[in-house]
Scaffold this motif. Structure first.
Motif, PDB file in Angstrom:
ATOM      1  N   PRO A 202      23.927 -21.505  30.918  1.00 17.67           N
ATOM      2  CA  PRO A 202      23.582 -22.861  31.356  1.00 17.67           C
ATOM      3  C   PRO A 202      22.533 -23.699  30.431  1.00 17.67           C
ATOM      4  CG  PRO A 202      23.413 -21.531  33.309  1.00 17.67           C
ATOM      5  CD  PRO A 202      23.695 -20.509  31.938  1.00 17.67           C
ATOM      6  N   SER A 203      23.081 -24.994  29.737  1.00 18.89           N
ATOM      7  CA  SER A 203      22.068 -25.567  28.870  1.00 18.89           C
ATOM      8  C   SER A 203      20.980 -26.026  29.325  1.00 18.89           C
ATOM      9  CB  SER A 203      22.885 -26.687  28.324  1.00 18.89           C
ATOM     10  OG  SER A 203      23.481 -27.461  29.103  1.00 18.89           O
ATOM     11  N   GLU A 204      21.004 -26.226  30.566  1.00 17.32           N
ATOM     12  CA  GLU A 204      19.746 -26.994  31.363  1.00 17.32           C
ATOM     13  C   GLU A 204      18.811 -25.777  31.587  1.00 17.32           C
ATOM     14  OE1 GLU A 204      23.038 -25.636  34.804  1.00 17.32           O
ATOM     15  OE2 GLU A 204      22.664 -26.929  32.728  1.00 17.32           O
ATOM     16  N   LEU A 205      18.868 -24.288  31.694  1.00 18.66           N
ATOM     17  CA  LEU A 205      17.845 -23.497  31.581  1.00 18.66           C
ATOM     18  C   LEU A 205      17.334 -23.217  30.070  1.00 18.66           C
ATOM     19  CD1 LEU A 205      19.940 -20.367  33.498  1.00 18.66           C
ATOM     20  CD2 LEU A 205      18.261 -22.032  34.340  1.00 18.66           C
ATOM     21  N   MET A 206      18.140 -23.488  29.065  1.00 22.16           N
ATOM     22  CA  MET A 206      17.519 -23.431  27.940  1.00 22.16           C
ATOM     23  C   MET A 206      16.673 -24.510  27.525  1.00 22.16           C
ATOM     24  SD  MET A 206      18.883 -20.567  26.492  1.00 22.16           S
ATOM     25  CE  MET A 206      18.730 -20.686  24.769  1.00 22.16           C
ATOM     26  N   GLU A 207      17.222 -25.560  28.129  1.00 25.97           N
ATOM     27  CA  GLU A 207      16.409 -26.642  27.816  1.00 25.97           C
ATOM     28  C   GLU A 207      14.895 -26.768  28.626  1.00 25.97           C
ATOM     29  OE1 GLU A 207      18.690 -30.181  29.075  1.00 25.97           O
ATOM     30  OE2 GLU A 207      19.923 -30.005  27.212  1.00 25.97           O
ATOM     31  N   ALA A 208      14.761 -26.207  29.920  1.00 26.01           N
ATOM     32  CA  ALA A 208      13.790 -26.048  30.696  1.00 26.01           C
ATOM     33  C   ALA A 208      12.729 -25.083  30.013  1.00 26.01           C
ATOM     34  CB  ALA A 208      14.243 -25.467  32.115  1.00 26.01           C
ATOM     35  N   ALA A 209      13.280 -23.872  29.340  1.00 19.67           N
ATOM     36  CA  ALA A 209      12.591 -23.005  28.748  1.00 19.67           C
ATOM     37  C   ALA A 209      11.869 -23.558  27.333  1.00 19.67           C
ATOM     38  CB  ALA A 209      13.491 -21.845  28.114  1.00 19.67           C
ATOM     39  N   SER A 210      12.650 -24.812  26.691  1.00 21.53           N
ATOM     40  CA  SER A 210      12.244 -25.131  25.536  1.00 21.53           C
ATOM     41  C   SER A 210      11.010 -26.203  26.109  1.00 21.53           C
ATOM     42  CB  SER A 210      13.299 -26.177  24.929  1.00 21.53           C
ATOM     43  OG  SER A 210      14.121 -25.018  24.471  1.00 21.53           O
ATOM     44  N   LEU A 211      11.157 -27.095  27.102  1.00 20.63           N
ATOM     45  CA  LEU A 211      10.205 -27.779  27.591  1.00 20.63           C
ATOM     46  C   LEU A 211       8.795 -27.136  27.888  1.00 20.63           C
ATOM     47  CD1 LEU A 211      12.494 -30.196  29.672  1.00 20.63           C
ATOM     48  CD2 LEU A 211      11.170 -30.624  27.469  1.00 20.63           C
ATOM     49  N   GLU A 212       8.952 -26.026  28.392  1.00 19.70           N
ATOM     50  CA  GLU A 212       7.868 -25.050  28.650  1.00 19.70           C
ATOM     51  C   GLU A 212       7.201 -24.565  27.616  1.00 19.70           C
ATOM     52  OE1 GLU A 212       8.854 -22.002  31.921  1.00 19.70           O
ATOM     53  OE2 GLU A 212       9.410 -23.806  33.365  1.00 19.70           O
TER      54      GLU A 212
END
Length: 311
Positions: A202-212
């Motif tokens: 899921p791309s949203e998981l990767m984006e959330a990890a990048s934001l953190e």
């Protein structure tokens, strides 16, 4: 009323027929392949299991029931123990490399860059090459005098104070060479499976990890690996079976040598059961090989409950 009753009677009569068709229909689809599975897999296995409790002559006829005597005698044979150790060594080298290599290639190919499609095709190319052809190609690559591997190592200055490695003729290097060949043979299929799994993260998981603030490898460890764990588990199971049952490259390249250093368990079964027509020993060793592989696979499935995420 009569008409309604008759209609209900017809409905009740038709229902069992429809349900029966629905029950039989799946089995009709499975029946053709089920026939071949029973004839060429289950029946030979059952026959081998029965043979392992008997003395069997060269004609394949049962002569005497001996119970567990064949199994007890098998574990007393040094050649069987050596072949078992060789198989375990091969699997220990093969399994981690055969999983890590296609995983790294899948991570590389997942990035959309120039010539990505070309790289993907090259990584999957081993799927289109037969085992026999690949083994003969590697035999030339690993040749002591004219092989590509020794040529590259010599140009790198590795052989300044030593003789070129006899890859397939040295008991130290023969098994690692077979590991290298086996990894190449299976890397294409594993790469395709893992690439599909990585792309479905899921791309949203990767984006959330990048934001953190997570870096690339932190995202791989914390997001990608848990997300692709079912596919990764499947690849591990398949490669574990392949590692413990490897025999094809041995038959083509080393014939179990040098000095039995590449005589794996399945190759031992082949030499005793087919070449020497010792069906008693071959059948017993086959069942032991099955049980060893089954135990390792069972241990792997015990870990599945804790290490595999299906969410």
């Amino acid at each position: 009323m009569n008409n309604s009753n008759s209609a209900l009677g017809i409905t009740k009569q038709n229902k069992p027929k429809k349900s029966l068709i629905k029950i039989i229909k799946p089995y009709l689809f499975v029946a053709p392949i089920l026939f071949f599975v029973i004839v060429f897999q289950y029946y030979p296995f059952l026959k081998t299991f029965v043979f392992s409790f008997f003395k069997v002559n060269v004609a394949g006829e049962l002569t005497k029931f001996v119970g567990l005597e064949n199994y007890i005698g098998l574990w007393k044979r040094p050649d069987f123990i050596k072949s078992l150790i060789v198989s375990l060594k091969f699997a220990a080298m093969f399994l981690p490399l055969s999983v890590i290599s296609p995983l790294l290639l899948a991570l590389i190919a997942n990035r959309s860059k120039f010539l990505t499609k070309f790289y993907q095709t090259c990584y999957a190319l081993p799927m289109a090459v037969s085992m026999s052809a690949a083994c003969l190609i590697f035999k030339q690559f690993l040749h002591r005098r004219v092989g590509l591997f020794n040529y590259l190592l010599e140009n790198m200055g590795t052989y300044d104070n030593m003789t070129p490695i006899n890859w397939l003729g040295d008991s130290t290097w023969a098994l690692p060479a077979l590991v290298l060949i086996s990894i190449w043979l299976g890397i294409g299929f594993d790469f395709m499976l893992l690439l599909a799994a990585v792309r479905n993260v899921p791309s949203e998981l990767m984006e959330a990890a990048s934001l953190e603030g997570a870096g690339y490898w932190r995202k791989v460890i914390s997001v990608v690996l848990p997300s692709i764990s079912p596919t990764l588990f499947f690849v591990i199971c398949c490669n574990m079976i392949s590692g413990l049952t490897m025999a094809g490259p041995v038959m083509i390249l080393t014939d179990g040598g040098p000095l039995g250093s590449t005589s794996t368990l399945i190759y031992y079964i082949y030499t005793t059961g087919f070449r020497s027509t010792n069906y008693t020993l071959g059948s017993t060793a086959s069942i032991v090989a099955f049980l060893i592989t089954f135990v390792f696979l069972l241990l792997n499935f015990m870990y599945e409950k804790r290490g595999v995420n299906y969410d």
